[in-house]
Design a protein around this motif. Structure first.
Motif, PDB file in Angstrom:
ATOM      1  N   ASP A   2     -14.000  15.353 -36.903  1.00 41.48           N
ATOM      2  CA  ASP A   2     -14.667  15.105 -38.180  1.00 41.48           C
ATOM      3  C   ASP A   2     -13.655  14.909 -39.316  1.00 41.48           C
ATOM      4  OD1 ASP A   2     -17.167  15.268 -37.023  1.00 41.48           O
ATOM      5  OD2 ASP A   2     -17.358  17.422 -37.429  1.00 41.48           O
ATOM      6  N   GLU A   3     -12.629  15.741 -39.336  1.00 40.29           N
ATOM      7  CA  GLU A   3     -11.612  15.629 -40.377  1.00 40.29           C
ATOM      8  C   GLU A   3     -10.868  14.292 -40.259  1.00 40.29           C
ATOM      9  OE1 GLU A   3      -7.927  18.230 -42.267  1.00 40.29           O
ATOM     10  OE2 GLU A   3      -8.750  18.795 -40.317  1.00 40.29           O
ATOM     11  N   TYR A   4     -10.577  13.877 -39.027  1.00 44.10           N
ATOM     12  CA  TYR A   4      -9.907  12.598 -38.807  1.00 44.10           C
ATOM     13  C   TYR A   4     -10.765  11.445 -39.327  1.00 44.10           C
ATOM     14  CZ  TYR A   4      -8.247   8.444 -36.398  1.00 44.10           C
ATOM     15  OH  TYR A   4      -7.813   7.171 -36.119  1.00 44.10           O
ATOM     16  N   GLN A   5     -12.047  11.456 -38.977  1.00 40.41           N
ATOM     17  CA  GLN A   5     -12.945  10.378 -39.416  1.00 40.41           C
ATOM     18  C   GLN A   5     -13.072  10.351 -40.937  1.00 40.41           C
ATOM     19  OE1 GLN A   5     -14.135   7.920 -37.643  1.00 40.41           O
ATOM     20  NE2 GLN A   5     -13.307   8.750 -35.746  1.00 40.41           N
ATOM     21  N   ARG A   6     -13.157  11.513 -41.573  1.00 36.61           N
ATOM     22  CA  ARG A   6     -13.281  11.588 -43.025  1.00 36.61           C
ATOM     23  C   ARG A   6     -12.027  11.034 -43.706  1.00 36.61           C
ATOM     24  NH1 ARG A   6     -11.452  15.228 -46.475  1.00 36.61           N
ATOM     25  NH2 ARG A   6     -10.955  16.715 -44.844  1.00 36.61           N
ATOM     26  N   ARG A   7     -10.861  11.449 -43.236  1.00 35.83           N
ATOM     27  CA  ARG A   7      -9.615  10.977 -43.833  1.00 35.83           C
ATOM     28  C   ARG A   7      -9.393   9.486 -43.588  1.00 35.83           C
ATOM     29  NH1 ARG A   7      -4.979  15.622 -43.199  1.00 35.83           N
ATOM     30  NH2 ARG A   7      -6.155  17.292 -44.163  1.00 35.83           N
ATOM     31  N   LYS A   8      -9.741   9.018 -42.411  1.00 34.43           N
ATOM     32  CA  LYS A   8      -9.614   7.595 -42.099  1.00 34.43           C
ATOM     33  C   LYS A   8     -10.502   6.771 -43.025  1.00 34.43           C
ATOM     34  CE  LYS A   8     -10.155   4.259 -38.396  1.00 34.43           C
ATOM     35  NZ  LYS A   8     -10.670   4.018 -37.062  1.00 34.43           N
TER      36      LYS A   8
END
Length: 80
Positions: free
Chosen positions: A69-75
């Motif tokens: 989730d954090e990866y998708q948000r930052r991306k």
């Protein structure tokens, strides 16, 4: 004498800048303005910076330093 023949041939039938020389000068000035705007606008460097940030994000994700989730948000934030 050779110099005057060269200039009249370059600028069009001995008319000086009133012939083709004025067109060539105007074209050169437009090219200089375009180059100045392109190099100092910064838009062409923005894409390279985004790619670098995305590469770093992918590396950190691959190392397991963040959740899915954090990866998708930052991306999403980086891509705008």
């Amino acid at each position: 004498m050779m110099g005057s023949t060269f200039c009249s041939g370059l600028f069009g039938s001995g008319m000086g800048f009133m012939g083709g020389g004025m067109f060539i000068t105007g074209l050169a000035v437009l090219m200089l303005i375009f180059a100045f705007v392109y190099f100092f606008s910064g838009d062409h460097t923005k894409l390279a910076k985004q790619k670098n940030a995305l590469e770093i994000l992918k590396e950190e994700y691959a190392k397991g330093n963040m959740t899915d989730d954090e990866y998708q948000r930052r991306k999403h934030n980086l891509e705008g």
